[in-house]
Design a protein around this motif. Sequence first.
Motif, PDB file in Angstrom:
ATOM      1  N   GLU A 180      24.850  34.680  41.503  1.00 37.71           N
ATOM      2  CA  GLU A 180      25.493  34.426  42.798  1.00 37.71           C
ATOM      3  C   GLU A 180      26.482  33.264  42.687  1.00 37.71           C
ATOM      4  O   GLU A 180      27.426  33.155  43.470  1.00 37.71           O
ATOM      5  CB  GLU A 180      24.450  34.127  43.882  1.00 37.71           C
ATOM      6  CG  GLU A 180      23.688  35.339  44.375  1.00 37.71           C
ATOM      7  CD  GLU A 180      22.585  35.779  43.414  1.00 37.71           C
ATOM      8  OE1 GLU A 180      22.035  34.934  42.675  1.00 37.71           O
ATOM      9  OE2 GLU A 180      22.281  36.983  43.395  1.00 37.71           O
ATOM     10  N   GLU A 210      30.261  33.723  42.834  1.00 37.23           N
ATOM     11  CA  GLU A 210      30.958  33.808  44.117  1.00 37.23           C
ATOM     12  C   GLU A 210      30.988  32.485  44.872  1.00 37.23           C
ATOM     13  O   GLU A 210      31.878  32.255  45.683  1.00 37.23           O
ATOM     14  CB  GLU A 210      30.304  34.877  45.000  1.00 37.23           C
ATOM     15  CG  GLU A 210      30.321  36.266  44.394  1.00 37.23           C
ATOM     16  CD  GLU A 210      31.733  36.769  44.124  1.00 37.23           C
ATOM     17  OE1 GLU A 210      32.648  36.492  44.924  1.00 37.23           O
ATOM     18  OE2 GLU A 210      31.917  37.453  43.100  1.00 37.23           O
ATOM     19  N   SER A 211      30.027  31.607  44.613  1.00 37.03           N
ATOM     20  CA  SER A 211      29.896  30.384  45.415  1.00 37.03           C
ATOM     21  C   SER A 211      30.387  29.110  44.728  1.00 37.03           C
ATOM     22  O   SER A 211      30.416  28.050  45.349  1.00 37.03           O
ATOM     23  CB  SER A 211      28.428  30.184  45.817  1.00 37.03           C
ATOM     24  OG  SER A 211      27.632  29.956  44.667  1.00 37.03           O
ATOM     25  N   ARG A 239      36.708  28.578  40.956  1.00 39.45           N
ATOM     26  CA  ARG A 239      36.668  29.942  40.433  1.00 39.45           C
ATOM     27  C   ARG A 239      38.051  30.318  39.930  1.00 39.45           C
ATOM     28  O   ARG A 239      39.034  30.134  40.622  1.00 39.45           O
ATOM     29  CB  ARG A 239      36.249  30.928  41.530  1.00 39.45           C
ATOM     30  CG  ARG A 239      34.820  30.726  42.001  1.00 39.45           C
ATOM     31  CD  ARG A 239      34.444  31.689  43.125  1.00 39.45           C
ATOM     32  NE  ARG A 239      34.347  33.057  42.619  1.00 39.45           N
ATOM     33  CZ  ARG A 239      35.162  34.055  42.964  1.00 39.45           C
ATOM     34  NH1 ARG A 239      36.133  33.863  43.825  1.00 39.45           N
ATOM     35  NH2 ARG A 239      35.004  35.260  42.462  1.00 39.45           N
ATOM     36  N   THR A 280      35.856  36.400  35.484  1.00 43.20           N
ATOM     37  CA  THR A 280      35.630  35.311  36.426  1.00 43.20           C
ATOM     38  C   THR A 280      35.013  34.132  35.697  1.00 43.20           C
ATOM     39  O   THR A 280      34.037  34.288  34.970  1.00 43.20           O
ATOM     40  CB  THR A 280      34.688  35.743  37.571  1.00 43.20           C
ATOM     41  OG1 THR A 280      35.251  36.885  38.232  1.00 43.20           O
ATOM     42  CG2 THR A 280      34.488  34.613  38.581  1.00 43.20           C
TER      43      THR A 280
END
Length: 159
Positions: free
Chosen positions: A4, A7-8, A12, A117
């Motif tokens: 997770e 995404e957080s 990024r 990513t």
Amino acid sequence: MTTEFLESAPVRVVAEERLTSGPDALFRELTDDASTWPSWFGAIRRASYTGPPPYGVGAGRAVKLVGGIRFVESVLVWEEPRRFVYRIEETNLLGAHAWLEEWLLTPDGDGTSVRFTMAIEGHAMIELPTHAARSLVERSCRTAMHKLDARAGRRAQVS
């Protein structure tokens, strides 16, 4: 740290590209032999798995980048041929508290959409330069993706 974090994370960097090779061939190039990474990813000088095959979740990798930056990584997700995620466990780059990288391969017609990513949390001394260099890192990743695609294509022709 779980996936997770991809995404957080406060920082990024995401690079996406459509490649001509299929997900199976690209996944093999990403995972079979870490020592090939310097041939297609210009920022990497040396890479290797730290233990014997077979490789998968829990496998360790040692990576040295341009400029002497070193990483020890562990594989968190190995979902052949779609997803490869690893966590930076140790680095000599000061200020990094958490670092995760993901390669996501999605079939796209007769090719593959690839998304890389990089998710980082750390002191301002790592977060600020990463924000500032985002476009350079993304461009470097897209260039690497095309070289990876060319390797996968050459390997497929030999098979």
